[in-house]
Design a protein around this motif. Structure first.
Motif, PDB file in Angstrom:
ATOM      1  N   THR A  97     -20.146   3.325 -15.497  1.00 44.36           N
ATOM      2  CA  THR A  97     -20.987   4.305 -16.319  1.00 44.36           C
ATOM      3  C   THR A  97     -22.093   3.785 -17.637  1.00 44.36           C
ATOM      4  OG1 THR A  97     -19.541   5.081 -17.581  1.00 44.36           O
ATOM      5  CG2 THR A  97     -20.493   5.925 -14.509  1.00 44.36           C
ATOM      6  N   GLY A  98     -21.562   2.496 -18.511  1.00 47.38           N
ATOM      7  CA  GLY A  98     -22.492   2.202 -19.604  1.00 47.38           C
ATOM      8  C   GLY A  98     -21.368   3.116 -20.390  1.00 47.38           C
ATOM      9  N   GLU A  99     -21.623   2.931 -22.203  1.00 45.91           N
ATOM     10  CA  GLU A  99     -21.480   4.844 -22.796  1.00 45.91           C
ATOM     11  C   GLU A  99     -22.045   5.677 -22.260  1.00 45.91           C
ATOM     12  OE1 GLU A  99     -21.749   2.832 -26.935  1.00 45.91           O
ATOM     13  OE2 GLU A  99     -20.438   1.479 -26.285  1.00 45.91           O
ATOM     14  N   ARG A 100     -21.500   6.842 -23.102  1.00 51.47           N
ATOM     15  CA  ARG A 100     -21.819   7.949 -22.523  1.00 51.47           C
ATOM     16  C   ARG A 100     -23.433   8.548 -23.693  1.00 51.47           C
ATOM     17  NH1 ARG A 100     -22.429  13.368 -24.202  1.00 51.47           N
ATOM     18  NH2 ARG A 100     -21.540  14.881 -22.896  1.00 51.47           N
ATOM     19  N   LYS A 101     -24.100   8.543 -23.106  1.00 48.77           N
ATOM     20  CA  LYS A 101     -25.514   8.937 -23.947  1.00 48.77           C
ATOM     21  C   LYS A 101     -25.023  10.145 -24.817  1.00 48.77           C
ATOM     22  CE  LYS A 101     -28.750   6.323 -20.723  1.00 48.77           C
ATOM     23  NZ  LYS A 101     -29.717   6.036 -20.570  1.00 48.77           N
ATOM     24  N   PRO A 102     -25.449  10.421 -26.241  1.00 50.64           N
ATOM     25  CA  PRO A 102     -24.803  11.157 -26.850  1.00 50.64           C
ATOM     26  C   PRO A 102     -25.882  13.069 -26.459  1.00 50.64           C
ATOM     27  CG  PRO A 102     -26.478   9.605 -27.992  1.00 50.64           C
ATOM     28  CD  PRO A 102     -25.703   8.890 -26.882  1.00 50.64           C
ATOM     29  N   GLU A 103     -27.228  12.351 -25.885  1.00 50.85           N
ATOM     30  CA  GLU A 103     -28.002  13.610 -25.829  1.00 50.85           C
ATOM     31  C   GLU A 103     -27.734  13.674 -24.736  1.00 50.85           C
ATOM     32  OE1 GLU A 103     -29.935   9.785 -23.774  1.00 50.85           O
ATOM     33  OE2 GLU A 103     -28.886  10.828 -25.360  1.00 50.85           O
ATOM     34  N   SER A 126     -24.477  20.411 -33.213  1.00 51.33           N
ATOM     35  CA  SER A 126     -25.579  20.043 -32.813  1.00 51.33           C
ATOM     36  C   SER A 126     -25.779  18.647 -33.826  1.00 51.33           C
ATOM     37  CB  SER A 126     -27.383  20.640 -34.010  1.00 51.33           C
ATOM     38  OG  SER A 126     -26.944  20.618 -35.354  1.00 51.33           O
ATOM     39  N   GLU A 127     -25.056  17.838 -34.181  1.00 49.13           N
ATOM     40  CA  GLU A 127     -24.830  16.719 -34.561  1.00 49.13           C
ATOM     41  C   GLU A 127     -23.414  16.121 -34.759  1.00 49.13           C
ATOM     42  OE1 GLU A 127     -26.574  15.902 -38.064  1.00 49.13           O
ATOM     43  OE2 GLU A 127     -28.602  17.398 -37.460  1.00 49.13           O
ATOM     44  N   GLY A 128     -23.559  15.078 -33.744  1.00 51.79           N
ATOM     45  CA  GLY A 128     -21.748  13.745 -33.545  1.00 51.79           C
ATOM     46  C   GLY A 128     -20.768  15.117 -32.966  1.00 51.79           C
ATOM     47  N   TYR A 129     -21.635  15.608 -31.572  1.00 53.18           N
ATOM     48  CA  TYR A 129     -20.652  16.308 -31.112  1.00 53.18           C
ATOM     49  C   TYR A 129     -20.918  15.921 -29.504  1.00 53.18           C
ATOM     50  CZ  TYR A 129     -18.406  18.810 -34.808  1.00 53.18           C
ATOM     51  OH  TYR A 129     -17.039  18.905 -36.124  1.00 53.18           O
ATOM     52  N   ASP A 130     -20.392  15.382 -28.742  1.00 49.64           N
ATOM     53  CA  ASP A 130     -20.505  15.672 -27.461  1.00 49.64           C
ATOM     54  C   ASP A 130     -20.082  16.634 -26.300  1.00 49.64           C
ATOM     55  OD1 ASP A 130     -21.677  12.782 -27.436  1.00 49.64           O
ATOM     56  OD2 ASP A 130     -19.215  11.558 -27.704  1.00 49.64           O
ATOM     57  N   VAL A 131     -21.426  17.352 -25.736  1.00 49.74           N
ATOM     58  CA  VAL A 131     -20.553  18.078 -24.857  1.00 49.74           C
ATOM     59  C   VAL A 131     -20.779  17.897 -23.292  1.00 49.74           C
ATOM     60  CG1 VAL A 131     -21.756  20.718 -24.405  1.00 49.74           C
ATOM     61  CG2 VAL A 131     -22.753  19.525 -26.385  1.00 49.74           C
ATOM     62  N   GLU A 132     -19.339  19.176 -22.687  1.00 48.76           N
ATOM     63  CA  GLU A 132     -19.337  18.158 -21.793  1.00 48.76           C
ATOM     64  C   GLU A 132     -18.351  19.774 -20.948  1.00 48.76           C
ATOM     65  OE1 GLU A 132     -18.210  16.179 -19.177  1.00 48.76           O
ATOM     66  OE2 GLU A 132     -19.415  14.836 -21.215  1.00 48.76           O
TER      67      GLU A 132
END
Length: 268
Positions: free
Chosen positions: A195-201, A145-151
């Motif tokens: 796109t700019g940096e990926r937003k973590p949420e 739940s913390e520190g991981y981007d989801v695709e």
């Protein structure tokens, strides 16, 4: 319990033919009817022809008569057709298993309303393995739940008309719920240009369409220094058909209610 008579919608299509083949070999299931839209290529031919078996049941374009001849309708067609069949099932008091995807909010509301009168299993993916993956994703999302981007990455054949797939969206919903996010607010369905940096949420979706891919789905949790990939790949449509028959058995004896495969498999 008595055998369940099923009516297969879209009987001329790839999924319809697979459902018929599965029904012919399933314990406790009887093929009661097979139907398709007027002008479909196999109208009037034996429903078991593609499976190499004579059933004595001809594919008809009379949806009302086909649904009347069964206990449960199994439908993997398209939203507009499925909703017409749902109205007939409700009128005739028949159970329904819906594997069709691509419904808008009004379509989903119509299904929920019909389920007040008849029992319905409505799920984006009927395969038992995929539904096991949904459960695994709940656990993974809580741990990561913390520190991981989801695709979410999905691939399907060139004929699929909706994107992302219903299964991919459900995977995103499962993860978003466990992370306390609203998927409608955090989903990203396409990236192009600066796109700019990926937003973590955010939760990203990537769609691939080509060839005869039955269905591949991966949820990627990307952290610093590691990646976790949870993947399901379908080699044929048979898992969807077998899961649908399991859903039909689940509905036997029920008067009404809206269920999904998590209910059918006892995963709630």
């Amino acid at each position: 319990m008595a055998d369940i008579r099923v009516a297969v919608a879209g009987a001329s299509g790839r999924m319809g033919r697979m459902l018929i083949e599965a029904a012919l070999g399933a314990e406790g299931i009887v093929l009661g009817a097979a139907f398709d839209r007027p002008g479909a290529p196999f109208i009037g031919r034996d429903a078991g022809e593609m499976a190499g078996a004579a059933t004595g049941i001809a594919i008809t374009d009379d949806a009302h008569a086909a649904i009347a001849a069964a206990d449960c309708v199994i439908d993997f067609t398209r939203p507009e057709g499925t909703l017409q069949h749902l109205a007939l099932a409700r009128e005739l008091g028949k159970a329904m298993v819906i594997g069709t995807t691509g419904f808008d909010a009004d379509g989903k509301a119509a299904i929920a309303e019909a389920a007040r009168s008849i029992p319905v299993v409505f799920a984006p993916n009927m395969a038992v393995g995929v539904n096991a993956v949904f459960k695994v994703l709940e656990v993974a999302a809580r741990i990561l739940s913390e520190g991981y981007d989801v695709e979410v990455i999905e691939a399907h054949h060139r004929f699929k008309v909706d994107a992302p797939s219903g299964t991919a969206l459900r995977m995103g919903e499962v993860v978003a719920r466990e992370l306390g996010r609203d998927l409608d607010a955090c989903a990203i369905y396409g990236r192009e240009g600066h796109t700019g940096e990926r937003k973590p949420e955010t939760i990203g979706f990537s769609t691939i369409r080509g060839g005869d891919v039955v269905g591949d789905h991966t949820v990627l949790f990307a952290g610093i220094g590691e990646r976790i990939e949870i993947t399901h790949k379908s080699g044929s449509r048979m898992p969807y058909a077998l899961g649908s028959l399991r859903a039909a058995r689940f509905l036997q004896g029920r008067d009404s209610g809206l269920f999904d495969m998590q209910d059918v498999l006892g995963l709630r």
